[in-house]
Design a protein around this motif. Structure first.
Motif, PDB file in Angstrom:
ATOM      1  N   LYS A  89       0.800  -1.227   0.000  1.00  0.00           N
ATOM      2  CA  LYS A  89       0.000   0.000   0.000  1.00  0.00           C
ATOM      3  C   LYS A  89       0.831   1.275   0.000  1.00  0.00           C
ATOM      4  O   LYS A  89       0.670   2.131  -0.878  1.00  0.00           O
ATOM      5  N   THR A  90       1.717   1.433   0.972  1.00  0.00           N
ATOM      6  CA  THR A  90       2.447   2.690   1.091  1.00  0.00           C
ATOM      7  C   THR A  90       3.412   2.887  -0.079  1.00  0.00           C
ATOM      8  O   THR A  90       3.660   4.014  -0.492  1.00  0.00           O
ATOM      9  N   ARG A  91       3.927   1.796  -0.629  1.00  0.00           N
ATOM     10  CA  ARG A  91       4.865   1.919  -1.741  1.00  0.00           C
ATOM     11  C   ARG A  91       4.125   2.201  -3.046  1.00  0.00           C
ATOM     12  O   ARG A  91       4.655   2.873  -3.935  1.00  0.00           O
ATOM     13  N   LYS A  98       5.211  10.156  -6.776  1.00  0.00           N
ATOM     14  CA  LYS A  98       6.409  10.529  -7.527  1.00  0.00           C
ATOM     15  C   LYS A  98       6.119  10.647  -9.013  1.00  0.00           C
ATOM     16  O   LYS A  98       6.699  11.503  -9.695  1.00  0.00           O
ATOM     17  N   ALA A  99       5.229   9.813  -9.541  1.00  0.00           N
ATOM     18  CA  ALA A  99       4.868   9.925 -10.954  1.00  0.00           C
ATOM     19  C   ALA A  99       4.210  11.272 -11.229  1.00  0.00           C
ATOM     20  O   ALA A  99       4.456  11.902 -12.265  1.00  0.00           O
ATOM     21  N   THR A 100       3.372  11.725 -10.303  1.00  0.00           N
ATOM     22  CA  THR A 100       2.737  13.036 -10.447  1.00  0.00           C
ATOM     23  C   THR A 100       3.778  14.143 -10.410  1.00  0.00           C
ATOM     24  O   THR A 100       3.790  15.038 -11.263  1.00  0.00           O
ATOM     25  N   GLU A 101       4.670  14.085  -9.438  1.00  0.00           N
ATOM     26  CA  GLU A 101       5.700  15.104  -9.297  1.00  0.00           C
ATOM     27  C   GLU A 101       6.627  15.144 -10.508  1.00  0.00           C
ATOM     28  O   GLU A 101       7.098  16.219 -10.910  1.00  0.00           O
ATOM     29  N   MET A 102       6.891  13.983 -11.106  1.00  0.00           N
ATOM     30  CA  MET A 102       7.872  13.900 -12.179  1.00  0.00           C
ATOM     31  C   MET A 102       7.268  14.045 -13.570  1.00  0.00           C
ATOM     32  O   MET A 102       7.963  13.955 -14.563  1.00  0.00           O
ATOM     33  N   PRO A 191       6.092  -6.220 -11.467  1.00  0.00           N
ATOM     34  CA  PRO A 191       5.892  -6.443 -10.036  1.00  0.00           C
ATOM     35  C   PRO A 191       7.176  -6.870  -9.342  1.00  0.00           C
ATOM     36  O   PRO A 191       8.234  -7.004  -9.987  1.00  0.00           O
ATOM     37  N   GLU A 192       7.082  -7.119  -8.040  1.00  0.00           N
ATOM     38  CA  GLU A 192       8.248  -7.544  -7.261  1.00  0.00           C
ATOM     39  C   GLU A 192       8.888  -8.811  -7.824  1.00  0.00           C
ATOM     40  O   GLU A 192      10.097  -8.961  -7.818  1.00  0.00           O
ATOM     41  N   ARG A 220      14.001  -2.193  -6.461  1.00  0.00           N
ATOM     42  CA  ARG A 220      12.633  -2.393  -6.006  1.00  0.00           C
ATOM     43  C   ARG A 220      11.697  -1.691  -6.983  1.00  0.00           C
ATOM     44  O   ARG A 220      12.090  -0.746  -7.666  1.00  0.00           O
ATOM     45  N   ALA A 221      10.452  -2.153  -7.019  1.00  0.00           N
ATOM     46  CA  ALA A 221       9.510  -1.628  -8.005  1.00  0.00           C
ATOM     47  C   ALA A 221       9.318  -0.122  -7.876  1.00  0.00           C
ATOM     48  O   ALA A 221       9.247   0.596  -8.884  1.00  0.00           O
ATOM     49  N   ASP A 222       9.242   0.387  -6.651  1.00  0.00           N
ATOM     50  CA  ASP A 222       9.042   1.827  -6.481  1.00  0.00           C
ATOM     51  C   ASP A 222      10.286   2.615  -6.898  1.00  0.00           C
ATOM     52  O   ASP A 222      10.179   3.687  -7.503  1.00  0.00           O
ATOM     53  N   THR A 223      11.467   2.069  -6.614  1.00  0.00           N
ATOM     54  CA  THR A 223      12.703   2.715  -7.053  1.00  0.00           C
ATOM     55  C   THR A 223      12.816   2.671  -8.569  1.00  0.00           C
ATOM     56  O   THR A 223      13.237   3.643  -9.206  1.00  0.00           O
ATOM     57  N   ALA A 224      12.432   1.543  -9.158  1.00  0.00           N
ATOM     58  CA  ALA A 224      12.492   1.393 -10.615  1.00  0.00           C
ATOM     59  C   ALA A 224      11.604   2.414 -11.312  1.00  0.00           C
ATOM     60  O   ALA A 224      11.967   2.959 -12.361  1.00  0.00           O
TER      61      ALA A 224
END
Length: 241
Positions: A89-91, A98-102, A191-192, A220-224
Motif C-alpha cells: 500500500k504505502t509503496r 512521484k509519478a505526479t511530481e515527475m 511487479p516484485e 525495487r519496483a518503487d525505485t524502478a
C-alpha cells in the motif's frame, strides 16, 4: 503575489468566479492552515491553470473564495503514461506521488501474472495524485485509471504509443533513449517478482517496445519507477534539452 497554500478544486476558475469549499477543505484552510477572511489561496483544477483565490467567507463547515487573477498558465506534462504493477500500500502510494511530481500524464495500475495485489483503491490513489500536485506546484493532475490486466491493455495498445519496457533481467549499464523518437510514450514497470516468461516474450515482440536496463542492480519496483521516469524525462521529456 502567489499565495503559499495551494488547493485543488473541481470548479471552473476565471476572473470573478466564486469557489465554494467543502467541509474538508474549509477545515484544512481555516482549522489547519489558520487562514481567515482577507487571506488568499492558490487554486488549480487541472484545466484552467493556477489562480489567486481571495477568501471572502470562512466558516467551520464551508467557505467561499473569489478568483482575482491567474498566477500560472496550465502546464501540461509530456504525453507519458506510467504503467506499473501495484505493490504494498504505502509503496504504491509513493509511486503515484512521484509519478505526479515527475510529470506523468496518466498513471495506469496493471495486473500481471506475478502481481501480489488483485485490487486497488482507485479513489484513494487519485487523491494522492491531487495531494502531490498541490505540494509540487503543478497545475495538472494525472488520471489514475482502474486496475487492468496487462494482456488486455496490450490487446488494445494505441499504435502510435511507444513503450519503454524496463526488463529486470537486463542488468548492466542503464540504456540510452537518445536515439528514440519523441511522441506518445508509456513506461512499463513489473511487479516484485518480475514479468513472467510469457509476458516478457510478448513485450519483446511488441512492435513499439524499447527494451531497456535500469542499471547494474536489481531495483525495487518503487525505485524502478522513479529511475525509469528520470531516464525518460532526461532523454525525451520536458527535462531534455
Amino acid at each position: 503575489m502567489t499565495a503559499k497554500t495551494r488547493l485543488y478544486v473541481d470548479q471552473p476558475l476565471a476572473i470573478g468566479n466564486r469557489v465554494s469549499l467543502t467541509r474538508e477543505q474549509a477545515h484544512y484552510l481555516f482549522g489547519v492552515m489558520r487562514l481567515s477572511t482577507g487571506g488568499a489561496v492558490s487554486l488549480f483544477n487541472g484545466k484552467d491553470g493556477e489562480w489567486r483565490g481571495d477568501i471572502i467567507e470562512a466558516g467551520k463547515r464551508g467557505g467561499t473564495l473569489e478568483c482575482s487573477h491567474q498566477t500560472k498558465p496550465l502546464q501540461m506534462p509530456p504525453d507519458l503514461w506510467l504503467c506499473f504493477a501495484p505493490i504494498k500500500k504505502t509503496r504504491t502510494d509513493f509511486i503515484v506521488e512521484k509519478a505526479t511530481e515527475m510529470g506523468a500524464a496518466k498513471i495506469c495500475p496493471i495486473q500481471t501474472d506475478f502481481t501480489n495485489s488483485e485490487r486497488i483503491k482507485q479513489e484513494r490513489l487519485q487523491a494522492h495524485a491531487v495531494e502531490a500536485a498541490e505540494q509540487c506546484g503543478g497545475t495538472f493532475v494525472p488520471e489514475v485509471t482502474a486496475l487492468q490486466k496487462l494482456n488486455a491493455m496490450l490487446d488494445r495498445w494505441p499504435e502510435e504509443r511507444s513503450v519503454m519496457f524496463c526488463d529486470e533481467t537486463r542488468l548492466g549499464a542503464a540504456s540510452s533513449l537518445a536515439r528514440a523518437a519523441r511522441g506518445p510514450w508509456a513506461i512499463l514497470i513489473g511487479p516484485e517478482g518480475g514479468f513472467s516468461p510469457s509476458e516478457r516474450a510478448r513485450l519483446k515482440d511488441h512492435p513499439k517496445a524499447h527494451v531497456v536496463s535500469l542499471g547494474p542492480r536489481i531495483l525495487r519496483a518503487d525505485t524502478a519507477a522513479v529511475a525509469a521516469l528520470t531516464l525518460w524525462q532526461a532523454a525525451l521529456g520536458d527535462w531534455a534539452p
